[in-house]
Design a protein around this motif. Structure first.
Motif, PDB file in Angstrom:
ATOM      1  N   ASN A 194      36.790  16.618  24.576  1.00  0.00           N
ATOM      2  CA  ASN A 194      35.586  16.429  23.765  1.00  0.00           C
ATOM      3  C   ASN A 194      34.654  15.404  24.387  1.00  0.00           C
ATOM      4  O   ASN A 194      33.422  15.555  24.358  1.00  0.00           O
ATOM      5  CB  ASN A 194      35.970  15.989  22.348  1.00  0.00           C
ATOM      6  N   LEU A 195      35.227  14.362  24.949  1.00  0.00           N
ATOM      7  CA  LEU A 195      34.435  13.315  25.598  1.00  0.00           C
ATOM      8  C   LEU A 195      33.659  13.893  26.782  1.00  0.00           C
ATOM      9  O   LEU A 195      32.471  13.614  26.958  1.00  0.00           O
ATOM     10  CB  LEU A 195      35.377  12.201  26.068  1.00  0.00           C
ATOM     11  N   ILE A 196      34.327  14.719  27.579  1.00  0.00           N
ATOM     12  CA  ILE A 196      33.694  15.339  28.749  1.00  0.00           C
ATOM     13  C   ILE A 196      32.570  16.285  28.328  1.00  0.00           C
ATOM     14  O   ILE A 196      31.469  16.267  28.906  1.00  0.00           O
ATOM     15  CB  ILE A 196      34.749  16.090  29.589  1.00  0.00           C
ATOM     16  N   LYS A 197      32.841  17.097  27.314  1.00  0.00           N
ATOM     17  CA  LYS A 197      31.825  18.052  26.853  1.00  0.00           C
ATOM     18  C   LYS A 197      30.579  17.334  26.359  1.00  0.00           C
ATOM     19  O   LYS A 197      29.448  17.714  26.682  1.00  0.00           O
ATOM     20  CB  LYS A 197      32.403  18.935  25.749  1.00  0.00           C
ATOM     21  N   ASP A 214      28.417  28.009  35.912  1.00  0.00           N
ATOM     22  CA  ASP A 214      29.851  27.828  36.136  1.00  0.00           C
ATOM     23  C   ASP A 214      30.395  26.682  35.296  1.00  0.00           C
ATOM     24  O   ASP A 214      31.447  26.801  34.651  1.00  0.00           O
ATOM     25  CB  ASP A 214      30.136  27.558  37.620  1.00  0.00           C
ATOM     26  N   ILE A 215      29.687  25.562  35.303  1.00  0.00           N
ATOM     27  CA  ILE A 215      30.117  24.396  34.533  1.00  0.00           C
ATOM     28  C   ILE A 215      30.008  24.695  33.036  1.00  0.00           C
ATOM     29  O   ILE A 215      30.898  24.352  32.255  1.00  0.00           O
ATOM     30  CB  ILE A 215      29.274  23.158  34.890  1.00  0.00           C
ATOM     31  N   GLU A 216      28.924  25.359  32.650  1.00  0.00           N
ATOM     32  CA  GLU A 216      28.728  25.674  31.234  1.00  0.00           C
ATOM     33  C   GLU A 216      29.857  26.565  30.708  1.00  0.00           C
ATOM     34  O   GLU A 216      30.401  26.328  29.625  1.00  0.00           O
ATOM     35  CB  GLU A 216      27.386  26.371  31.043  1.00  0.00           C
ATOM     36  N   GLU A 217      30.231  27.560  31.491  1.00  0.00           N
ATOM     37  CA  GLU A 217      31.318  28.460  31.090  1.00  0.00           C
ATOM     38  C   GLU A 217      32.639  27.728  31.021  1.00  0.00           C
ATOM     39  O   GLU A 217      33.454  27.946  30.106  1.00  0.00           O
ATOM     40  CB  GLU A 217      31.415  29.625  32.091  1.00  0.00           C
ATOM     41  N   LEU A 218      32.869  26.836  31.974  1.00  0.00           N
ATOM     42  CA  LEU A 218      34.112  26.063  31.990  1.00  0.00           C
ATOM     43  C   LEU A 218      34.202  25.157  30.771  1.00  0.00           C
ATOM     44  O   LEU A 218      35.241  25.095  30.098  1.00  0.00           O
ATOM     45  CB  LEU A 218      34.191  25.239  33.274  1.00  0.00           C
ATOM     46  N   LEU A 219      33.124  24.466  30.441  1.00  0.00           N
ATOM     47  CA  LEU A 219      33.107  23.557  29.299  1.00  0.00           C
ATOM     48  C   LEU A 219      33.276  24.322  27.976  1.00  0.00           C
ATOM     49  O   LEU A 219      33.865  23.804  27.034  1.00  0.00           O
ATOM     50  CB  LEU A 219      31.813  22.747  29.277  1.00  0.00           C
ATOM     51  N   ASP A 220      32.750  25.530  27.917  1.00  0.00           N
ATOM     52  CA  ASP A 220      32.907  26.345  26.708  1.00  0.00           C
ATOM     53  C   ASP A 220      34.370  26.675  26.442  1.00  0.00           C
ATOM     54  O   ASP A 220      34.752  26.914  25.291  1.00  0.00           O
ATOM     55  CB  ASP A 220      32.104  27.645  26.814  1.00  0.00           C
ATOM     56  N   SER A 221      35.177  26.672  27.503  1.00  0.00           N
ATOM     57  CA  SER A 221      36.598  27.005  27.354  1.00  0.00           C
ATOM     58  C   SER A 221      37.470  25.764  27.156  1.00  0.00           C
ATOM     59  O   SER A 221      38.674  25.867  27.037  1.00  0.00           O
ATOM     60  CB  SER A 221      37.098  27.780  28.583  1.00  0.00           C
TER      61      SER A 221
END
Length: 309
Positions: A287-290, A301-308
């Protein structure tokens, strides 16, 4: 199991039987008892109640063991009342001192991520799922000699760095295992990750790794950096610590220099590390990273990774 653990080097301990005076390197605690002392086996509801509520030498021994050793739990359900009673006291100590989790629960079946998160947050237990007992010991035994050979040297080195008489050399920090050895050694000599000086050491080591990525042909350093960060974020909640700002900055750097596809100037291997190991990062750190990156997402790529996450 005794053969898998080392034969004569293994010692079994259970309620109702005397605690051996001769110590062995490996101890197996049968929390619910064993057939060697049937009368002391925990079977009925009343047995469970007595185990949880009556202070015994065996329960105190287990509590001491939790504070002094790495514990691996087999053959119990995560919801087991005895299991929760045993680890409940230790969890407060480990959280207060920012200790990395030293309790591992091995499950043969798959465990949902939200359940893993719950037990990590609530009890500081790390769940290893889809792993049977034989495979676990096979993997441990295949690496035990390497671990034993490097442990004493690592502990000696971290003492010198903590007491500011030495620095880690670049050749050592370029090797992937160095970071894991450093983290292990910090706890082994009685320091916690809550200590500001040890946090400074961790920050300096990560910053050094980032500097290595700028060298020519240093693509492996991007991958190792991603492995270091995911591991650190799996064992320590960084929120509110000296680590928070620097580690989040390092995460941003790592993700900004990775790509899902082969692309010149970006690390494909670092992306795979984050994708495969994102679930081991603690839920609070995810949560902190997001929240930290949501305003500075530079590509899909980063957006998709964070969504997961």
């Amino acid at each position: 199991m005794s053969e898998e653990l080392g034969g004569k080097r293994c010692q079994t301990i259970s309620p109702g039987n005397p605690i051996p005076r001769i110590s062995a390197p490996i101890k197996v605690y049968h929390v619910h008892g064993s057939f060697d002392s049937c009368k002391k086996m925990i079977v009925t509801a009343n047995d469970y109640y007595n185990f949880i509520n009556i202070d015994t030498y065996f329960s105190r021994k287990l509590s001491t063991m939790l504070h002094e050793n790495t514990l691996v739990i087999f053959g119990y359900k995560l919801g087991d009342l005895n299991l929760k009673a045993i680890i409940n006291d230790y969890k407060n100590y480990s959280f207060e001192n920012l200790l990395g989790s030293n309790i591992f629960f091995i499950s043969r079946s798959k465990v949902n991520q939200y359940i893993k998160d719950y037990y990590h947050i609530t009890y500081n237990i790390r769940v290893i799922d889809e792993t049977n007992t034989n495979d676990f010991f096979r993997i441990v035994n295949s690496n035990i000699k390497i671990a034993r050979d490097c442990s004493e040297k690592s502990i000696d080195n971290i003492k010198k760095v903590i007491f500011r008489t030495h620095l880690f050399v670049d050749d050592y920090l370029k090797v992937e295992n160095s970071f894991y050895e450093i983290l292990f050694s910090i706890n082994a000599i009685g320091f916690s990750y809550d200590n500001k000086h040890t946090q400074k050491i961790i920050i300096d080591v990560i910053d050094k790794k980032i500097s290595f990525t700028a060298e020519s042909g240093a693509w492996s350093q991007y991958e190792i950096l991603a492995k270091w960060l995911t591991y650190l974020l799996s064992i320590v909640n960084i929120r509110g610590t000296e680590l928070e700002k620097s580690v989040l900055k390092a995460v941003k750097y790592s993700m900004n220099n990775m790509s899902r596809e082969l692309k010149l100037g970006y690390s494909w291997h670092a992306y795979n590390v984050w994708k495969k190991r994102r679930t081991i990062v603690s839920s609070d750190n995810r949560n902190l990273i997001k929240n930290y990156l949501k305003k500075d997402i530079i590509n899909s790529d980063i957006e998709e990774l964070l969504d997961s996450f």
